[in-house]
Scaffold this motif. Structure first.
Motif, PDB file in Angstrom:
ATOM      1  N   GLU A 160      35.094  38.770  47.389  1.00 33.34           N
ATOM      2  CA  GLU A 160      36.192  39.081  46.492  1.00 33.34           C
ATOM      3  C   GLU A 160      36.252  38.036  45.399  1.00 33.34           C
ATOM      4  OE1 GLU A 160      40.950  40.170  46.835  1.00 33.34           O
ATOM      5  OE2 GLU A 160      39.791  39.580  48.591  1.00 33.34           O
ATOM      6  N   ILE A 280      41.202  48.405  45.923  1.00 30.32           N
ATOM      7  CA  ILE A 280      41.239  47.965  44.530  1.00 30.32           C
ATOM      8  C   ILE A 280      42.531  48.382  43.836  1.00 30.32           C
ATOM      9  CG2 ILE A 280      40.123  48.227  42.285  1.00 30.32           C
ATOM     10  CD1 ILE A 280      37.462  48.522  43.821  1.00 30.32           C
ATOM     11  N   ARG A 286      40.230  42.236  43.753  1.00 30.39           N
ATOM     12  CA  ARG A 286      39.287  42.099  42.641  1.00 30.39           C
ATOM     13  C   ARG A 286      37.924  41.697  43.186  1.00 30.39           C
ATOM     14  NH1 ARG A 286      40.657  37.826  39.268  1.00 30.39           N
ATOM     15  NH2 ARG A 286      41.734  36.857  41.022  1.00 30.39           N
TER      16      ARG A 286
END
Length: 322
Positions: A160, A280, A286
């Motif tokens: 991430e 998401i 992210r």
């Protein structure tokens, strides 16, 4: 068309698992959530699946068709013990799958954790079948395995995205997701063996639900369930149990009865897709550029695996981990 929609709906339900746990109340643990999920869902699955299996037997008796294998039709202690052990093994593996899967999503996010677990699962299932049957896999399977391995590796390095734009995957979470995939591999091979021996699919999946529920009820006294008394906790437990286990597995099992292996394998890609989209959009996860590349490569491997499953000797997918 109804069978397609059933499998697709099951895949979407399975795909909500990680997000549901992430949106749950504070104070939960992967073990507690997994135990509650199977105590509720496994019980419901056993009731629904065994009822449908009984309906199949009655229909076969009325029409004179070949009845599915049952314990009553078996003779000899050994012939009864072996399928019983295999069915219990699927329940044990489903129990083991739960905390490992939730550790993966908790530490690396829903999108990454789910995709690693679900992307690795069919590959591990194929490797295990290769070791057990000594049957050489197809060229398409080998290429798909290579792509999926590269995809998982990229996800492991990417992870991430942080505020600095660099990613990284937690090792414990990665091992949890891979462990969940290994649990599914055992489930898929055990169920495949039972189906090859003539067992009714609903009997097989119902036995998995029943055995997993029994084990989960034994675990419940040893975990903190205070979160279950909150509205959010109760809603999460009911959704994970009834929707993502009881309903999803019944829909999936029924849908498979009217589909080819290739179609079913392609439709099951809706599970990691759903998990990624929810991670998401709903959880605002992210992903780094490397992780996105890993998702693309892994998706390509899974798509090739689905395409290759059209070969008659390839194993027909039966169980989803979710």
């Amino acid at each position: 068309m109804a069978h397609v929609l059933a499998v697709l709906a099951a895949a979407v339900l399975f795909g909500t698992t990680g997000t549901s746990q992430a949106l749950g109340p504070e104070g939960t643990t992967p073990l507690a959530v997994g135990a509650v999920r199977l105590a509720i869902g496994g019980t419901g699955l056993a009731i629904l699946a065994f009822a449908l299996a009984h309906r199949h037997r009655v229909r076969a008796e009325r029409t004179g068709a070949a009845a599915p294998t049952s314990f009553r039709a078996l003779s000899g202690r050994g012939s009864r013990l072996r399928p019983f052990v295999l069915m219990v093994v699927t329940g044990v593996c489903l129990v083991v799958y739960q905390p490992l899967f939730f550790i993966g999503t908790e530490r690396n996010g829903v999108a990454i954790g789910t995709v690693i677990a679900l992307g690795s699962a069919p590959i591990m299932a194929g490797i295990l079948e290769w070791l057990l049957t000594r049957r050489a896999p197809s060229g398409a399977w080998m290429v798909a395995t290579a792509l999926a391995t590269v995809g998982v590796a990229l996800l492991g390095f990417g992870g991430e995205a942080s505020s600095s734009g660099h990613g990284g995957t937690d090792l414990a979470g990665l091992l949890g997701s891979l462990g969940a995939a290994a649990s599914f591999a055992v489930i898929a091979n055990a169920q495949r063996r039972l189906l090859d021996e003539g067992w009714d699919p609903f009997t097989v999946v119902g036995a998995m639900g029943a055995s997993s529920a029994v084990i989960s009820f034994l675990v419940l006294p040893f975990v903190d369930l205070s979160w279950l008394a909150t509205p959010a906790g109760l809603a999460m437990g009911l959704w994970l149990g009834i929707a993502t286990i009881s309903t999803a597995y019944v829909l999936f099992t029924w849908g498979l009865s009217g589909l080819t292996a290739a179609t079913a394998a392609t439709l099951t890609l809706g599970e990691p897709l759903t998990a990624s989209i929810l991670g998401i959009t709903v959880l605002d996860e992210r992903l780094s550029v490397l992780a996105i590349l890993g998702l693309v490569v892994l998706a390509a491997g899974l798509a090739l695996l689905a395409w290759g499953s059209r070969a008659p000797r390839d194993p027909r997918p039966f169980a989803l981990e979710g």
